[in-house]
Scaffold this active site. Structure first.
Site, mmCIF file in Angstrom:
data_model
loop_
_atom_site.group_PDB
_atom_site.id
_atom_site.type_symbol
_atom_site.label_atom_id
_atom_site.label_comp_id
_atom_site.label_asym_id
_atom_site.label_seq_id
_atom_site.Cartn_x
_atom_site.Cartn_y
_atom_site.Cartn_z
ATOM 1 N N GLN A 1 -1.822 -5.688 0.515
ATOM 2 C CA GLN A 1 -2.947 -4.901 1.027
ATOM 3 C C GLN A 1 -4.224 -5.741 0.897
ATOM 4 O O GLN A 1 -5.263 -5.362 1.433
ATOM 5 C CB GLN A 1 -3.128 -3.621 0.221
ATOM 6 C CG GLN A 1 -1.934 -2.682 0.264
ATOM 7 C CD GLN A 1 -2.138 -1.514 -0.683
ATOM 8 O OE1 GLN A 1 -2.697 -0.474 -0.328
ATOM 9 N NE2 GLN A 1 -1.689 -1.682 -1.920
ATOM 10 N N HIS B 1 -3.417 -5.226 5.829
ATOM 11 C CA HIS B 1 -4.785 -4.742 6.043
ATOM 12 C C HIS B 1 -5.687 -5.837 6.594
ATOM 13 O O HIS B 1 -6.911 -5.724 6.519
ATOM 14 C CB HIS B 1 -5.384 -4.211 4.728
ATOM 15 C CG HIS B 1 -4.748 -2.935 4.274
ATOM 16 N ND1 HIS B 1 -4.915 -2.450 3.002
ATOM 17 C CD2 HIS B 1 -3.947 -2.051 4.905
ATOM 18 C CE1 HIS B 1 -4.245 -1.319 2.876
ATOM 19 N NE2 HIS B 1 -3.638 -1.052 4.017
#
Ligand code: BV8
Length: 230
Positions: A88, A106
């Site tokens: 992430q 992300h």
């Protein structure tokens, strides 16, 4: 055991000096998510958002991978089966630790994206609002970051990996943000063993078979040696 799928969050970069999001004084204490990590915030004040990522890009460039990042790179290099790393995080510390295969669900500080034509290119260290896209030349460059309300990258591939995982490890994430926080449930559904590494149980900690409490720089090298000796 043939396939290990790993998810990392801000906690694995904490000991490299990069701020996490939800700790005391963390990034979300300094900036409202709505202002710096949403498309609406970018539309409202592109300079605030671009400067938020310029600061994090500079900070990441100053940081060094830590023993946690290095342990995962060793696992990928020496494990006989398959290791898939999903992060992430938008920093490049996994890559700089020698990890060959990193899925940035992300996005990444190292990337720039054109909001008009979807062209992607390596981000300069400092971006400015209205930078032209090298492809369509419109003033629509933005950081290649997945903001809240935007679809994370590689989700189909990620769910395929989770379906085939024998072991799912989640490291340094608070389990607040979806769809990443739902990965443990998906891995369990397909029969994977699950282990969480954190300073304290995350929001989804109860869904893990095993919980290794402590700083990742200590818990990961021990875990990797166990796996490689297994
Ligand atoms: C989407 C951008 C759908 C880059 C980020 C209501 C309920 C459920 C979900 C939602 C909801 N309302 C809205 C949603 C969806 C929303 C969401 O989940 N919101 C949450 C807040 C409720 N999700 C989204 O919008 C996602 N997109 O759902 O799209 C869709 C469908 C159709 C069509 C289009 C779209 C997009 C999510 C991505 C957002 N972008 N980042 C950036 O600025 O970085 S998320 C942001 O939080 C970061 O990327 C980060 O990865 C992520 C999670 O944070 P963590 O990594 O967990 O960090 P945190 O500080 O929270 O925790 C650190 C942990 O480490 C702690 O537990 C700590 O104890 C531990 N730790 C600290 N030190 C150490 C350590 N552990 C070990 N060792 C240490 N030394």
């Amino acid at each position: 055991m043939k396939k290990i799928v790993i998810l990392t969050g801000a906690g694995i970069s904490a000991e490299s000096g990069l701020g996490t999001f939800r700790a005391e004084g963390g990034l979300w204490a300094q900036h409202r998510i709505e202002d710096v990590a949403t498309p609406e915030g970018f539309a409202r004040n592109p300079k605030l958002v671009v400067d938020f990522y310029n600061a994090r890009r500079a900070q990441a460039a100053e940081a060094a991978p830590n023993a946690g990042h290095l342990a995962l790179a060793k696992l990928e290099a020496e494990f006989a089966g398959d290791v898939v790393l999903i992060t992430q995080n938008v920093d490049d510390l996994h890559e700089r630790a020698g990890m060959a295969r990193v899925m940035h669900m992300h996005g990444a500080l190292s990337g720039a994206l054109c909001a008009a034509c979807d062209h992607r290119w390596p981000a300069p260290m400092v971006m400015a609002p209205g930078d032209p896209c090298p492809s369509c030349e419109k003033p629509t460059a933005r950081p290649d970051i997945v903001w809240f309300g935007e679809m994370p990258y590689d989700m189909d591939e990620i769910f395929d990996h989770l379906a085939g995982a024998d072991l799912f490890a989640s490291i340094g994430t608070s389990g607040n943000v979806y769809p990443a926080a739902g990965f443990v449930a998906e891995a369990r559904r397909h029969g994977a063993q699950t282990v969480e590494f954190n300073l304290e149980p995350s929001q989804v900690g109860s869904q893990f078979d095993d919980l290794r409490i402590g700083p990742a720089t200590q818990t990961l090298p021990i875990w990797v040696d166990e796996i490689l000796a297994g």
